[in-house]
Motif scaffolding. Structure first.
Motif, PDB file in Angstrom:
ATOM      1  N   PRO A   1       0.803  -1.231   0.000  1.00  0.00           N
ATOM      2  CA  PRO A   1       0.000   0.000   0.000  1.00  0.00           C
ATOM      3  C   PRO A   1       0.830   1.272   0.000  1.00  0.00           C
ATOM      4  N   THR A   2       2.101   1.176   0.402  1.00  0.00           N
ATOM      5  CA  THR A   2       2.992   2.334   0.435  1.00  0.00           C
ATOM      6  C   THR A   2       4.359   1.923  -0.087  1.00  0.00           C
ATOM      7  N   ARG A   3       5.207   2.921  -0.344  1.00  0.00           N
ATOM      8  CA  ARG A   3       6.562   2.617  -0.795  1.00  0.00           C
ATOM      9  C   ARG A   3       7.300   1.773   0.248  1.00  0.00           C
ATOM     10  N   THR A   4       7.146   2.134   1.509  1.00  0.00           N
ATOM     11  CA  THR A   4       7.833   1.390   2.566  1.00  0.00           C
ATOM     12  C   THR A   4       7.412  -0.073   2.576  1.00  0.00           C
ATOM     13  N   ARG A   5       6.105  -0.310   2.464  1.00  0.00           N
ATOM     14  CA  ARG A   5       5.612  -1.693   2.484  1.00  0.00           C
ATOM     15  C   ARG A   5       6.042  -2.458   1.236  1.00  0.00           C
ATOM     16  N   ALA A   6       6.002  -1.805   0.084  1.00  0.00           N
ATOM     17  CA  ALA A   6       6.418  -2.487  -1.136  1.00  0.00           C
ATOM     18  C   ALA A   6       7.892  -2.867  -1.064  1.00  0.00           C
ATOM     19  N   LEU A   7       8.722  -1.966  -0.532  1.00  0.00           N
ATOM     20  CA  LEU A   7      10.141  -2.281  -0.410  1.00  0.00           C
ATOM     21  C   LEU A   7      10.382  -3.372   0.623  1.00  0.00           C
ATOM     22  N   ALA A   8       9.541  -3.431   1.651  1.00  0.00           N
ATOM     23  CA  ALA A   8       9.664  -4.526   2.622  1.00  0.00           C
ATOM     24  C   ALA A   8       9.328  -5.867   1.973  1.00  0.00           C
ATOM     25  N   GLU A   9       8.292  -5.886   1.152  1.00  0.00           N
ATOM     26  CA  GLU A   9       7.952  -7.120   0.432  1.00  0.00           C
ATOM     27  C   GLU A   9       9.066  -7.480  -0.547  1.00  0.00           C
ATOM     28  N   LEU A  10       9.637  -6.479  -1.180  1.00  0.00           N
ATOM     29  CA  LEU A  10      10.751  -6.704  -2.093  1.00  0.00           C
ATOM     30  C   LEU A  10      11.928  -7.340  -1.366  1.00  0.00           C
ATOM     31  N   ALA A  11      12.263  -6.812  -0.196  1.00  0.00           N
ATOM     32  CA  ALA A  11      13.377  -7.359   0.578  1.00  0.00           C
ATOM     33  C   ALA A  11      13.100  -8.795   1.005  1.00  0.00           C
ATOM     34  N   ALA A  12      11.853  -9.067   1.403  1.00  0.00           N
ATOM     35  CA  ALA A  12      11.500 -10.434   1.813  1.00  0.00           C
ATOM     36  C   ALA A  12      11.630 -11.400   0.646  1.00  0.00           C
ATOM     37  N   ALA A  13      11.210 -10.974  -0.533  1.00  0.00           N
ATOM     38  CA  ALA A  13      11.310 -11.843  -1.707  1.00  0.00           C
ATOM     39  C   ALA A  13      12.762 -12.063  -2.110  1.00  0.00           C
ATOM     40  N   ARG A  14      13.583 -11.027  -1.994  1.00  0.00           N
ATOM     41  CA  ARG A  14      15.008 -11.194  -2.289  1.00  0.00           C
ATOM     42  C   ARG A  14      15.637 -12.223  -1.364  1.00  0.00           C
ATOM     43  N   ARG A  15      15.312 -12.148  -0.075  1.00  0.00           N
ATOM     44  CA  ARG A  15      15.878 -13.105   0.876  1.00  0.00           C
ATOM     45  C   ARG A  15      15.401 -14.521   0.572  1.00  0.00           C
TER      46      ARG A  15
END
Length: 752
Positions: free
Chosen positions: A356-370
């Motif tokens: 829903p926000t840039r912060t949340r999208a980047l958190a999901e991005l980081a989780a997927a990278r890991r």
């Protein structure tokens, strides 16, 4: 949904009409809808959530600019010069999908991301991609639409979609990872793309494996995207996330700390009046060496506005990216990552994540990278193996049939929204990201047969919430009589389609609730939902035509001709089914008066069906390919002359059989053959088992002729094109897959 659903177009006023018909004006459309539900007006007056004036509702949907050039899909759908086989919505360009209940991704045969739904498989589509004609390159989509990949060789980008050879498949029937293999024999290049939407992370992970065996050595991998963020939807008109993409502006920027391009948009969802926002991020797992955030040069005839950064698609042509870091408007983006070929091989992962926000999208991005693509795919396979461990399989050794059986349930459980609803398809062309109660009854049957009772309970709870009552209407309702449901719903319960209500869906719902109880035996649960069943059955019992004893005239199965004034075997058989089912539920709870009332009405209706709907010349109740099933199953009519059912079964087979000779027969178009095959298999297994060979012939044709030869997916319809059968319309179509699965079980028997 109805036979005509694949060929319908949305008129400017939000009313569906057959392709080629003249588009009604806003006033005409409003008047048509007002007339269609006039009989329900008094029943819904003052109910919470109801639209007080249907004409006003249609005008609200139109809102001026929505009838003009900003809705090119409307003009194309009503183009009088279009050929007879034109697909009014534009062709579906999804050959495979991967989903996790919140994010759903559809990819073309060339691995272009053509659909990206978030935060639900129901809404909204976050990627720009609009097709026009199946006969055109890219099906008429613009070359910079979608999200796709390329390799940099010799100072230019070679887009994978342009490679001379490609092949797509699901590597296993026990997962939804999609593999697309590309090869260029001249350059001796091979690229494999592996896509999966992981469980618990709002992302799509794409693993790209590059192998160079010749002198052509790729220096880098380029990822391009044309995200088109959407935060709103319209009640009764599913247009906003595909039909006016040129209006869906967002802000995009390169975020150095995350080495990601992030798009953002916020606003208000017009269907709920609530704030809505989305951010979509794209990044490689490895550090990039170039980026470009640009405008969309092809978004308008005049090209980019003055001062806009270069379209990332154009900028990437020479294999280098200029480094523009931000743009607001119609945006595009690209990232480049260097390849490190060792023995001619390298692998890089790309992540597309949403929040829903840039912060949340980047958190999901980081989780997927890991997590990584290979681990995500393996974990999902294990989860699906556990979830579907009790799934019955058809008793056959045909590998394709068994794969398609698992694919059906995999599609349903991965696409099911976590709040309960299950959409017909994730496609936007046509816009089928809604839950039809009719379809839902069959999804629930397949899930119950697989002992996934909690998923069914969640789905049925959604139908409890969305039923119209004396005091409440579904949000966005165009007027639903108490006890009934709207045509379909978005996953948040807002009305999705333009038909106010349909009598057969009410019958299917009474059957669905009762059948689930009979599967589980849970009387406590049945007692908790009995008010829902009673409202539906009471409506079916009282909505009676005094002239002939049949069900009242209403709309049946998404049929728009003579809207609200239909009275065929469709509504009759399913009204009978709903009454008989509700009566069994009532008796299970000791509600004898209810049961007696509904049984008496069902008996009267059976007599009226025999008197008014039996065709002695055709020796059938009619219905054609799509609806001849209903008298045999699930309604299982009980005429005084039982030989009528055997005669009707023969009629049904005569209607079906030309389909199974295509492309050699005269039939060039068809749909929903599986529905009739279920009914025939059930009837003939009990009454004439030798005729099951006919049904097996139909099953074989669907699997080996109609389904896509690579991913084995089915659309809602099929057509003979250039001498071969092509499945199309909303691929993969979850209801069609579910019907085919149920047909296989009835034909071959089940094993676990």
């Amino acid at each position: 949904m109805a036979a005509t659903a694949g060929s319908l177009v949305l008129a400017p006023a939000g009313v569906l009409a057959p392709a080629g018909a003249a588009a009604p004006s806003v006033d005409e459309a409003g008047a048509a809808l007002d007339g269609a539900v006039a009989s329900a007006a008094s029943a819904v007056a003052g109910a919470e959530g109801a639209v007080t004036s249907l004409g006003d509702a249609v005008a609200r949907v139109a809102q001026g600019e929505q009838t003009g050039p900003n809705f090119p899909c409307v003009a194309r759908a009503f183009d009088p010069t279009a050929p007879a086989d034109a697909e009014g919505w534009g062709p579906t360009d999804v050959n495979a999908q991967t989903a996790n209940g919140r994010l759903a991704a559809g990819v073309s045969r060339s691995a272009t991301l053509t659909v990206l739904r978030w935060p639900s498989p129901s809404y909204y589509d976050q990627v720009k991609y609009y097709t026009v004609d199946r006969r055109l390159p890219l099906l008429g989509a613009k070359p910079n639409e979608g999200a796709f990949l390329g390799v940099v060789v010799g100072g230019r980008t070679l887009w994978l979609r342009d490679f001379p050879r490609s092949r797509q498949r699901y590597p296993t029937s026990r997962g939804d990872e999609v593999i697309t293999e590309f090869s260029d024999p001249t350059r001796r290049l091979r690229v494999v793309v592996r896509d999966v939407a992981p469980r618990g992370v709002d992302a799509l992970i794409r693993r790209v494996e590059v192998r160079a065996a010749g002198r052509a050595r790729p220096q880098a991998l380029v990822a391009f995207e044309n995200f088109n963020l959407v935060v709103s939807k319209l009640p009764a008109a599913p247009l906003l996330d595909f039909c006016n993409e040129e209006l869906n502006n967002d802000s995009a920027r390169y975020v150095p700390d995350a080495d990601a391009i992030v798009h953002e948009r916020s606003g208000v969802d017009a269907s709920t009046g609530k704030p809505s926002s989305v951010a979509v991020a794209m990044a490689f797992a490895r550090r990039s060496d170039g980026h470009q955030v640009g405008g969309d040069r092809l978004a308008s005839p005049g090209g980019l506005p003055p001062g806009a950064p270069e379209d990332a698609y154009d900028d990437a042509a020479d294999g280098r990216l200029s480094g523009s870091g931000a743009y607001t408007g119609q945006t595009t983006g690209a990232l480049r990552v260097p390849l490190r070929l060792r023995r001619g091989r390298d692998a890089v992962e790309l992540v597309v994540a949403a929040g829903p926000t840039r912060t949340r999208a980047l958190a999901e991005l980081a989780a997927a990278r890991r997590l990584g693509q290979r681990r995500a795919a393996a974990e999902k396979r294990r989860w699906l193996a556990r979830l579907l461990r009790d799934m019955p399989m058809p008793r056959t050794r045909d590998r394709v049939l068994r794969e398609m059986a698992r694919r059906a349930l995999t599609l349903v459980v991965t696409t099911a929204d976590r709040r309960g609803p299950i959409v017909a398809a994730i496609s936007t062309q046509p816009p089928y990201g809604e839950d039809w109660p009719r379809d839902g009854a069959f999804f629930d049957l397949a899930l119950d047969r697989s002992r996934l009772h909690e998923l069914v309970r969640r789905h049925l709870a959604f139908y409890v919430r969305t039923q119209a009552t004396e005091l409440r209407q579904p949000r966005g309702s165009l007027g639903v009589p108490p006890g009934n449901w709207a045509m379909n719903y978005y996953a948040d319960g807002v009305v999705g389609g333009p038909i106010p209500w349909e009598i057969d869906e009410t019958g299917f719902m009474a059957w669905d609730f009762t059948r689930h109880f009979e599967t589980t035996g849970d009387r406590g649960w049945l007692r908790s939902v009995y008010p829902t069943v009673r409202r539906a059955a009471d409506f079916l019992a009282t909505c009676r035509d005094p002239l002939n004893g049949l069900q009242c005239r209403a709309t049946e199965d998404d049929t728009f001709a003579n809207l609200g004034n239909q009275q065929t075997i469709i509504g009759a058989a399913i009204t009978y089914l709903g009454l008989r089912s509700a009566a069994r539920a009532a008796r299970a709870l000791g509600e004898e008066a209810d049961a007696a009332r509904w049984e008496a009405r069902a008996a009267e209706l059976q007599r009226a069906i025999d008197e008014h709907l039996w065709d002695p010349a055709a020796r059938s109740y009619g219905g054609g390919v799509e609806y001849c099933a209903y008298p045999l199953w699930p309604a299982e009519l009980a005429p005084a002359d039982r030989s009528r059912l055997a005669d009707h079964a023969e009629y049904c087979w005569r209607e079906l059989e030309p389909s199974f000779r295509a492309p050699a027969s005269d039939r060039t178009f068809g749909l929903y053959e599986s529905k009739a095959l279920i009914a025939l298999a059930r009837f003939w297994r009990r009454n004439d088992p030798a005729k099951l060979a006919r049904v097996r012939r139909g099953i074989d044709w669907i699997a080996h002729v109609e389904a896509t030869p690579d991913t084995h997916v089915l659309g809602e319809t099929w057509r003979v094109t250039r001498g071969r059968v092509l499945t199309y319309t909303a691929t993969p179509h979850l209801w069609e897959h579910t019907l085919f699965y149920l047909a296989m079980l009835e034909t071959y028997g089940a094993e676990r």
